[in-house]
Design a protein around this motif. Structure first.
Motif, mmCIF file in Angstrom:
data_model
loop_
_atom_site.group_PDB
_atom_site.id
_atom_site.type_symbol
_atom_site.label_atom_id
_atom_site.label_comp_id
_atom_site.label_asym_id
_atom_site.label_seq_id
_atom_site.Cartn_x
_atom_site.Cartn_y
_atom_site.Cartn_z
ATOM 1 N N GLU A 48 0.865 -1.184 0.000
ATOM 2 C CA GLU A 48 0.000 0.000 0.000
ATOM 3 C C GLU A 48 0.899 1.230 0.000
ATOM 4 O OE1 GLU A 48 -3.057 2.331 3.013
ATOM 5 O OE2 GLU A 48 -2.439 0.284 3.475
ATOM 6 N N ARG A 49 0.689 2.096 -0.979
ATOM 7 C CA ARG A 49 1.468 3.325 -1.051
ATOM 8 C C ARG A 49 0.874 4.354 -0.098
ATOM 9 N NH1 ARG A 49 5.400 5.472 -3.629
ATOM 10 N NH2 ARG A 49 5.596 3.836 -5.188
ATOM 11 N N ARG A 50 1.750 4.967 0.698
ATOM 12 C CA ARG A 50 1.368 6.049 1.607
ATOM 13 C C ARG A 50 2.348 7.187 1.371
ATOM 14 N NH1 ARG A 50 0.924 2.552 7.152
ATOM 15 N NH2 ARG A 50 -0.505 0.980 6.349
ATOM 16 N N GLY A 51 1.943 8.140 0.574
ATOM 17 C CA GLY A 51 2.847 9.228 0.223
ATOM 18 C C GLY A 51 3.969 8.692 -0.641
ATOM 19 N N THR A 52 5.208 8.932 -0.217
ATOM 20 C CA THR A 52 6.358 8.455 -0.989
ATOM 21 C C THR A 52 6.778 7.042 -0.604
ATOM 22 O OG1 THR A 52 7.834 9.532 0.591
ATOM 23 C CG2 THR A 52 7.318 10.738 -1.441
ATOM 24 N N TRP A 53 6.229 6.498 0.480
ATOM 25 C CA TRP A 53 6.638 5.186 0.962
ATOM 26 C C TRP A 53 5.619 4.120 0.586
ATOM 27 C CZ3 TRP A 53 11.439 4.949 2.207
ATOM 28 C CH2 TRP A 53 12.070 6.063 2.769
ATOM 29 N N VAL A 54 6.112 2.910 0.422
ATOM 30 C CA VAL A 54 5.247 1.756 0.201
ATOM 31 C C VAL A 54 5.356 0.875 1.438
ATOM 32 C CG1 VAL A 54 4.779 -0.268 -1.230
ATOM 33 C CG2 VAL A 54 5.579 1.854 -2.294
ATOM 34 N N TYR A 55 4.219 0.548 2.009
ATOM 35 C CA TYR A 55 4.172 -0.328 3.178
ATOM 36 C C TYR A 55 3.777 -1.730 2.729
ATOM 37 C CZ TYR A 55 4.806 3.506 6.392
ATOM 38 O OH TYR A 55 5.347 4.551 7.085
ATOM 39 N N TYR A 56 4.457 -2.704 3.292
ATOM 40 C CA TYR A 56 4.223 -4.099 2.953
ATOM 41 C C TYR A 56 3.619 -4.809 4.155
ATOM 42 C CZ TYR A 56 7.032 -3.105 -1.106
ATOM 43 O OH TYR A 56 7.494 -2.562 -2.279
#
Length: 120
Positions: A81-89
């Motif tokens: 899931e993309r949150r701003g510039t980061w992707v969380y796994y």
């Protein structure tokens, strides 16, 4: 899924469809870096992590970690899931449970007598 679900009717092994379904996940997990990354993600609160959260313990470049996480995602072992510039796994526990059941089912038949050995 029971042990019967793992085996093909008539005493055969894993069906071609099921083997093809789980082979990418097993292949992805066969890499030590990806296995460690999955473990790192799973050990985080909520079973989710950003590349920035796990790059320290793995000691690889962020782009290399992202590549390995993409392979895990394509194999269905994690979701992203993309949150701003980061992707969380996040660990895909459903796929891990299914994979675990397949392996447990295979392990359960190990040691059962072969039909040619019965009655000896």
């Amino acid at each position: 899924m029971s042990n019967q679900d793992v085996l093909v009717a008539g005493g055969g092994g894993l069906s071609a469809n099921r083997a093809a379904r789980f082979a990418p996940a097993l292949k992805a997990l066969a890499d030590p870096v990806r296995l460690r990354l999955l473990s790192e993600v799973a050990s985080r609160p909520g079973g989710q992590a950003c590349v920035c959260d796990i790059s320290g313990p793995i000691r690889l470049s962020q782009s290399t970690i992202s590549h390995h996480l993409r392979v895990l995602r394509e194999a269905g072992l994690v979701t992203s899931e993309r949150r701003g510039t980061w992707v969380y796994y996040r660990v895909n526990s459903v796929v891990l449970e299914q994979l675990s059941e397949v392996l447990v089912g295979l392990a359960a038949v190990v040691g059962e007598p072969d039909s040619c050995e019965e009655g000896r």
